[in-house]
Enzyme design. Structure first.
Site, PDB file in Angstrom:
ATOM      1  N   LYS A  15       0.876  -1.000   0.309  1.00 22.19           N
ATOM      2  CA  LYS A  15      -0.092   0.042   0.392  1.00 22.19           C
ATOM      3  C   LYS A  15       1.077   1.130  -0.025  1.00 22.19           C
ATOM      4  O   LYS A  15       0.908   1.794  -0.435  1.00 22.19           O
ATOM      5  CB  LYS A  15      -1.433   0.197   1.042  1.00 22.19           C
ATOM      6  CG  LYS A  15      -2.121  -0.604   1.509  1.00 22.19           C
ATOM      7  CD  LYS A  15      -2.893  -0.403   2.443  1.00 22.19           C
ATOM      8  CE  LYS A  15      -1.893  -0.275   4.271  1.00 22.19           C
ATOM      9  NZ  LYS A  15      -2.142  -1.537   4.302  1.00 22.19           N
ATOM     10  N   ARG A  91      -9.533   0.650   9.884  1.00 20.79           N
ATOM     11  CA  ARG A  91      -8.621  -0.651   9.999  1.00 20.79           C
ATOM     12  C   ARG A  91      -9.553  -1.570  10.360  1.00 20.79           C
ATOM     13  O   ARG A  91      -9.769  -2.247  10.984  1.00 20.79           O
ATOM     14  CB  ARG A  91      -8.077  -0.137  10.636  1.00 20.79           C
ATOM     15  CG  ARG A  91      -6.267   0.405  10.307  1.00 20.79           C
ATOM     16  CD  ARG A  91      -5.393  -0.388   9.443  1.00 20.79           C
ATOM     17  NE  ARG A  91      -3.649  -1.097   9.699  1.00 20.79           N
ATOM     18  CZ  ARG A  91      -3.347  -0.173   9.748  1.00 20.79           C
ATOM     19  NH1 ARG A  91      -3.308   1.145   8.939  1.00 20.79           N
ATOM     20  NH2 ARG A  91      -2.021  -0.828  10.288  1.00 20.79           N
ATOM     21  N   ARG A 125      12.031  -6.905   5.616  1.00 14.69           N
ATOM     22  CA  ARG A 125      12.222  -5.128   5.352  1.00 14.69           C
ATOM     23  C   ARG A 125      13.123  -4.750   6.348  1.00 14.69           C
ATOM     24  O   ARG A 125      13.197  -4.728   7.300  1.00 14.69           O
ATOM     25  CB  ARG A 125      10.305  -4.261   5.413  1.00 14.69           C
ATOM     26  CG  ARG A 125       9.709  -3.046   5.050  1.00 14.69           C
ATOM     27  CD  ARG A 125       9.022  -2.823   5.048  1.00 14.69           C
ATOM     28  NE  ARG A 125       8.073  -2.740   5.980  1.00 14.69           N
ATOM     29  CZ  ARG A 125       7.034  -2.995   5.525  1.00 14.69           C
ATOM     30  NH1 ARG A 125       6.107  -2.243   4.697  1.00 14.69           N
ATOM     31  NH2 ARG A 125       6.017  -2.446   7.031  1.00 14.69           N
ATOM     32  N   ARG A 154      12.218  -1.691  10.945  1.00 15.34           N
ATOM     33  CA  ARG A 154      10.596  -0.651  11.624  1.00 15.34           C
ATOM     34  C   ARG A 154      10.386  -1.549  12.907  1.00 15.34           C
ATOM     35  O   ARG A 154      10.647  -2.489  13.189  1.00 15.34           O
ATOM     36  CB  ARG A 154       9.523  -1.125  10.552  1.00 15.34           C
ATOM     37  CG  ARG A 154       8.871   0.440  11.021  1.00 15.34           C
ATOM     38  CD  ARG A 154       7.687   0.387   9.528  1.00 15.34           C
ATOM     39  NE  ARG A 154       6.546  -0.396  10.256  1.00 15.34           N
ATOM     40  CZ  ARG A 154       6.207  -0.103   9.334  1.00 15.34           C
ATOM     41  NH1 ARG A 154       5.816   0.260   8.335  1.00 15.34           N
ATOM     42  NH2 ARG A 154       4.198  -0.670  10.017  1.00 15.34           N
ATOM     43  N   ARG A 165       0.640  -8.172  13.892  1.00 17.25           N
ATOM     44  CA  ARG A 165      -0.037  -7.644  12.875  1.00 17.25           C
ATOM     45  C   ARG A 165      -1.241  -8.060  11.941  1.00 17.25           C
ATOM     46  O   ARG A 165      -2.197  -7.196  11.650  1.00 17.25           O
ATOM     47  CB  ARG A 165       0.854  -6.369  12.383  1.00 17.25           C
ATOM     48  CG  ARG A 165       1.220  -5.361  13.428  1.00 17.25           C
ATOM     49  CD  ARG A 165       2.510  -4.779  12.441  1.00 17.25           C
ATOM     50  NE  ARG A 165       2.134  -4.552  11.702  1.00 17.25           N
ATOM     51  CZ  ARG A 165       3.206  -3.783  10.313  1.00 17.25           C
ATOM     52  NH1 ARG A 165       4.926  -3.870  11.125  1.00 17.25           N
ATOM     53  NH2 ARG A 165       3.266  -3.049   9.612  1.00 17.25           N
TER      54      ARG A 165
HETATM   55  P1  AMP Z   1       1.217   0.924   8.914  1.00 17.29           P
HETATM   56  O1  AMP Z   1       1.500   1.692   8.650  1.00 17.29           O
HETATM   57  O2  AMP Z   1      -0.538   1.082   7.906  1.00 17.29           O
HETATM   58  O3  AMP Z   1       1.201  -0.336   9.261  1.00 17.29           O
HETATM   59  O4  AMP Z   1       0.507   1.246  10.662  1.00 17.29           O
HETATM   60  C1  AMP Z   1       1.837   0.520  11.799  1.00 17.29           C
HETATM   61  C2  AMP Z   1       0.990   0.963  12.851  1.00 17.29           C
HETATM   62  O5  AMP Z   1       0.429   2.685  13.060  1.00 17.29           O
HETATM   63  C3  AMP Z   1      -0.358   0.126  13.204  1.00 17.29           C
HETATM   64  O6  AMP Z   1       0.469  -1.595  13.252  1.00 17.29           O
HETATM   65  C4  AMP Z   1      -1.080   0.477  14.143  1.00 17.29           C
HETATM   66  O7  AMP Z   1      -1.338   0.511  15.549  1.00 17.29           O
HETATM   67  C5  AMP Z   1      -1.008   1.787  13.842  1.00 17.29           C
HETATM   68  N1  AMP Z   1      -2.669   2.674  12.846  1.00 17.29           N
HETATM   69  C6  AMP Z   1      -1.741   2.757  11.441  1.00 17.29           C
HETATM   70  N2  AMP Z   1      -3.352   2.561  11.113  1.00 17.29           N
HETATM   71  C7  AMP Z   1      -4.546   3.070  11.913  1.00 17.29           C
HETATM   72  C8  AMP Z   1      -5.773   3.178  11.995  1.00 17.29           C
HETATM   73  N3  AMP Z   1      -6.410   3.443  10.764  1.00 17.29           N
HETATM   74  N4  AMP Z   1      -5.953   2.924  12.823  1.00 17.29           N
HETATM   75  C9  AMP Z   1      -5.907   2.366  13.737  1.00 17.29           C
HETATM   76  N5  AMP Z   1      -3.974   2.512  13.985  1.00 17.29           N
HETATM   77  C10 AMP Z   1      -3.751   2.137  12.661  1.00 17.29           C
END
Ligand code: AMP
Length: 210
Positions: A15, A91, A125, A154, A165
């Site tokens: 994404k 989410r 990654r 990360r 996750r």
């Molecule tokens: P991502 O980079 O999109 O994988 O997001 C990393 C982390 O940020 C996720 O594992 C969540 O802890 C938090 N996060 C990102 N987007 C959301 C969302 N829409 N709702 C809740 N937590 C989020």
């Protein structure tokens, strides 16, 4: 009018890469909750009566940050955007319903990738802390030794957090895909193709919708 695009997919589905391409190519705002939260990991959210006092605790464990925090970030970003690509939100179903009250969408797409491939991609990654460029230990290692030496993982890409996750994704975010599929607005794209081939499909879809 500039298109309003939602991109869905599991962590590691691509994404981030594809939405950066979309924002760049179609000159749209890139709204990404993951980046917004990473930039504000230690913000004090205690007055919102949440379990933890900052986003960090949720993120480092692979849990969702509470809706009240994330909804506010997206609402604020959307009021400033005309066309956009939204990545990392919604989410869960509550966020999807909230989003419906904030904006209409012209394109809803999801990147489909098997769980085995997601685990390989996420745990391998690495990021260059100086440039922000993303590499993979096996699929895309850096050519420069200096870059290779400074790569970092990360904090939430460790095997334990990745597993969590993906569980959170299956339980909370899969229903969001079904929600848009039932409305007949979701287009699924094969996210296991090479990034350029995925991009060709993404671009064709957006062009056909506008
Ligand atoms: P991502 O980079 O999109 O994988 O997001 C990393 C982390 O940020 C996720 O594992 C969540 O802890 C938090 N996060 C990102 N987007 C959301 C969302 N829409 N709702 C809740 N937590 C989020």
């Amino acid at each position: 009018m500039a298109p309003r695009i939602l991109i869905l997919g599991a962590p590691g589905a691509g994404k981030g890469t594809q939405s950066a391409n979309i924002a760049d190519h179609f000159a749209l705002d890139h709204i990404t909750t993951g980046d917004a939260l990473r930039a504000n990991k230690d913000m004090d959210i205690s007055e919102l009566d949440t379990e933890y006092d900052t986003p960090r605790e949720y993120m480092d464990q692979g849990e969702l940050v509470p809706d009240v925090v994330v909804n506010a970030i997206v609402d604020e970003a959307l009021t400033q955007a005309e066309g956009f690509v939204l990545d990392g939100y919604p989410r869960n179903l509550e966020q999807a319903e909230e989003l419906e009250g904030m904006t209409e969408l012209d394109v809803v797409l999801s990147l489909a990738v098997s769980e085995e491939e997601l685990i390989n991609r996420l745990t391998g990654r690495r990021m260059d802390p100086e440039t922000g460029d993303i590499y993979h230990v096996e699929y895309n290692p850096p050519e420069d030794d200096d870059v290779a030496e400074r790569l970092v993982q990360r904090e939430d890409d460790t095997e334990e957090t990745v597993t969590e996750r993906l569980r959170v994704y299956r339980e909370n975010t899969k229903p969001v895909l079904e929600y848009y599929a039932e409305q007949g607005v979701l287009t699924e794209i094969d996210g296991e193709q090479a990034p350029d081939a995925v991009w060709d499909d993404v671009m064709a879809l957006i062009e056909s919708a506008s």
